[in-house]
Design an enzyme around this catalytic site. Structure first.
Site, mmCIF file in Angstrom:
data_model
loop_
_atom_site.group_PDB
_atom_site.id
_atom_site.type_symbol
_atom_site.label_atom_id
_atom_site.label_comp_id
_atom_site.label_asym_id
_atom_site.label_seq_id
_atom_site.Cartn_x
_atom_site.Cartn_y
_atom_site.Cartn_z
ATOM 1 N N LEU A 388 0.814 -1.213 0.000
ATOM 2 C CA LEU A 388 0.000 0.000 0.000
ATOM 3 C C LEU A 388 0.847 1.262 0.000
ATOM 4 O O LEU A 388 0.483 2.276 -0.606
ATOM 5 C CB LEU A 388 -0.929 -0.005 1.221
ATOM 6 C CG LEU A 388 -2.207 -0.844 1.183
ATOM 7 C CD1 LEU A 388 -3.071 -0.487 -0.006
ATOM 8 C CD2 LEU A 388 -1.934 -2.328 1.196
ATOM 9 N N ASP A 389 1.996 1.216 0.677
ATOM 10 C CA ASP A 389 2.848 2.395 0.769
ATOM 11 C C ASP A 389 3.367 2.807 -0.608
ATOM 12 O O ASP A 389 3.253 3.966 -1.023
ATOM 13 C CB ASP A 389 4.018 2.091 1.711
ATOM 14 C CG ASP A 389 4.379 3.271 2.597
ATOM 15 O OD1 ASP A 389 3.765 4.338 2.458
ATOM 16 O OD2 ASP A 389 5.281 3.112 3.441
ATOM 17 N N ASP A 390 3.962 1.842 -1.325
ATOM 18 C CA ASP A 390 4.464 2.150 -2.663
ATOM 19 C C ASP A 390 3.341 2.574 -3.590
ATOM 20 O O ASP A 390 3.491 3.510 -4.380
ATOM 21 C CB ASP A 390 5.179 0.922 -3.240
ATOM 22 C CG ASP A 390 6.598 0.806 -2.732
ATOM 23 O OD1 ASP A 390 7.496 1.375 -3.365
ATOM 24 O OD2 ASP A 390 6.807 0.154 -1.699
#
Length: 655
Positions: A388-390
């Protein structure tokens, strides 16, 4: 710490915009030169002594031909990073760590360092003073068991048959984090087979074991006593029962493990695209009799070689690589700089676009079977495990570029699919984990295997903040149910002192920067209580030199509040970006921070930083992102220039 009068700070330290422009040009030029011909950036990702040591020991486990020159370089690296305490730390300048020290000592002895050499004597004394090799963590004890240094009975028992259990069972592989899943499945086979390393040199390290009976394993500080006692008792029962498991059932379980690994081999990017899983996969195939030229074993083995960093005098093995993360963040920094450097952004986004995973329904789909794929991974390829971060950072870069540079609708579908996947993986508490939704079975951290306390991937403030930033930048209403839930989660996670915990970056500075950017994107101004408290906290912890710093020790379980640490370029940049998101561009603390970055810029135009400011697993594993002191300071200085030369007091983008 902030006893310098504000008016003096402004007159003495505030850099003129022309000087900042010159600094920006030098830094952006340096980064532009490091862009690869195909448009992407990738910087080294360094961990501690364990991965390079394990690489050498893997080769000896497999009985591979000697590469003495590579061993010489790895040995030089390990000797250089040995601590003054005699052992090896988990991060630059850190305290003694027994597991890293045992592996580093074993590796150095394996490549020919004499046990009587001064650095080996010092290391051995430190290890014995801390209870000896038997005190090492589970993963180190498994390595020692495979080398015959300890009995397999000294290793927690997890029967390979667990892969056959239904998902509703309390201890199930699907309830663990992605990294635990990919590391553990091939390890189950190694444990079931009681694998023995070839060790053609016959090197032993019995001198690292303290005299007397091996220490009894106790509940660790992150574990609850009742749960730990239950699982330790269960472990004892499994050790008694394991020899009586039906052989057909065991064979079926091993075949299921092989199927799991083979489906997720991920080409030359490796199982899970992380070193421990990749190494375990190779050893699993070897234990099952796969020849070296078997396609699955061969490609698994090649994937590890791609992690090596080999210089003229030193070499080490990375735990993984970070090209998507590096490229997306550098693109944000270059967009902030603008001007002639905007030309670097389009090739970067074109490189990122086809790496979006639109087909494979990864392990995340077990919890969210009706959500379409659409995420990006951290590495070059990791189709089963996008994060989710990327995804949020890539989507924000694409969205910003299409508006800032009029790129048309070429990224609309990629942005929409990325946002759809992100929304689909929101957890029930309103936050987001890195790879899975609702990965919150906290009792699992009490099993003996989980002595690292990192078996799960629950929602965290930093990842959740990135997702909120993305949704807000794309126009999500603050009144929508999912945004209300997400903002509510962030506000609940704020610490009493105003900061936020940083799971994937060190630590509260990282978390606070992330959360302030999210609240800014969602429309909170600097009068909002949560924003005000966070900004005040950042201002209060600024160092006298104008920078900010925080040590990896801030992850300790008895954390009582911020403790001063030397300033670093990346953490200074995070603090500055956070304060500017809070509308504090004109605060003297910001001017001092910008002056610190200008004063510490090197001749090339970038910044030097030995400190580890990346999080792997708190208290267990940390990362030195070599790119962080390159693109984050550039980003912060460019934003300062943009806000000071314009009429805005806060940025208009999510990050």
């Amino acid at each position: 710490m902030n006893d310098v009068p504000s008016d003096l700070c402004i007159t003495q330290n505030e850099a003129g915009l022309e000087e900042i422009e010159a600094s920006l040009h030098r830094a952006a030029e340096a980064l532009k030169r490091q862009q690869r011909p195909d448009g992407h950036w990738v910087f080294e990702l360094e961990a501690d002594a364990t991965i390079p040591a394990e690489y050498v020991l893997l080769r000896q486990h497999l009985g591979e031909p000697d590469d003495l020159e590579l061993e010489r370089k790895i040995g030089a690296y390990l000797r250089r990073i040995q601590g003054e305490h005699g052992g090896w730390p988990l991060f630059h300048g850190g305290a003694f760590d027994i597991s890293a020290s045992v592996k580093a000592y074993f590796c150095l002895k394996m490549i020919g360092d004499s046990p009587d050499a001064p650095h080996m004597v010092k290391a051995r004394a430190a290890i014995l003073a801390h209870g000896g090799a038997a005190r090492a963590n589970v993963f180190t004890r498994i390595l020692l068991a495979m080398y015959g240094e300890i009995s397999w009975r000294r290793v927690p028992t997890i029967p390979v048959e667990m892969v056959l259990l239904p998902r509703w069972f309390p201890v199930h592989i699907g309830k663990m984090s992605y990294w635990a899943r990919t590391v553990l499945v091939p390890l189950l086979v190694l444990q079931a087979k009681r694998v023995r390393a070839r060790n053609p040199r016959g090197v032993r390290i019995q001198e690292l074991f303290a005299a007397g009976r091996p220490p009894k394993q106790r509940a660790l500080t992150h574990q609850q006593r009742g749960w730990a006692m239950f699982f330790n008792g269960l472990d004892g029962g499994l050790k008694v029962a394991e020899p009586f498991w039906p052989r057909p059932l065991r064979q079926k379980a091993i075949e299921r493990c092989v199927q799991f690994v083979t489906e997720r081999l991920n080409g030359e990017d490796g199982l899970g695209a992380i070193y421990p899983a990749m190494a375990n996969a190779v050893m699993m195939y070897d234990a099952l009799g796969y020849p070296e030229d078997h396609p699955d074993r061969a490609i698994a083995r090649r994937s590890i070689e791609k992690l090596l960093v080999i210089r003229e005098d030193e070499a080490y093995c990375q735990p993984c690589v970070s090209p998507v993360w590096d490229t997306a963040l550098t693109a944000h920094a270059m967009m902030e700089v603008g001007g002639e450097y905007a030309a670097t952004v389009a090739p970067a986004l074109e490189w990122l676009k086809p790496l979006q995973e639109l087909e494979v329904r990864g392990d995340w789909a077990e919890q969210r079977p009706h959500v379409r794929p659409g995420g990006w991974a951290f590495q070059y390829r990791n189709a089963y495990y996008p994060d989710l971060d990327d995804t949020a950072v890539v989507v924000m870069a694409m969205d910003r570029a299409r508006h800032q540079y009029g790129l048309g609708n070429g990224y609309d579908e990629a942005i929409a699919r990325g946002a759809e996947w992100t929304v689909g993986l929101q957890s029930a508490n309103g936050g987001w984990g890195a790879f899975d939704a609702d990965n919150v079975h906290h009792y699992l951290n009490n099993i003996p295997f989980a002595d690292h306390g990192a078996l799960l991937d629950p929602p965290t403030a930093d990842v959740s903040a990135r997702c909120v930033s993305m949704l807000a930048q794309l126009g999500e209403s603050l009144d929508s149910p999912r945004m209300r839930a997400a903002i509510g989660y962030l506000e609940r996670e704020q610490e009493a002192d105003g900061s936020w915990f940083g799971r994937w970056g060190v630590n509260y500075i990282y978390g606070t920067w992330s959360a302030l950017c999210a609240l800014n994107a969602a429309g909170f101004d600097n009068t909002a209580p949560s924003v005000r408290r966070a900004a005040d906290w950042l201002i209060s912890i600024q160092n006298p030199d104008g920078g900010w710093g925080e040590d990896c020790e801030s992850y300790k379980l008895d954390y009582q509040g911020y403790e001063p640490a030397p300033s670093t370029a990346s953490q200074t940049a995070w603090a500055l970006l956070g304060l500017m998101a809070a509308g504090e561009v004109d605060h003297p603390a910001v001017a001092r921070g910008i002056a610190y970055l200008r004063d510490t810029q090197d001749e090339e135009g970038l910044w030097q930083q030995d400190a580890y400011t990346g999080g792997g697993f708190p208290r267990v594993f940390y990362l030195r992102y070599h790119g962080y002191p390159k693109f984050f300071p550039l980003w912060a200085m460019a934003r300062y220039r943009n806000l000071r030369s314009g009429n805005a007091t806060r940025p208009v983008h999510g990050m």
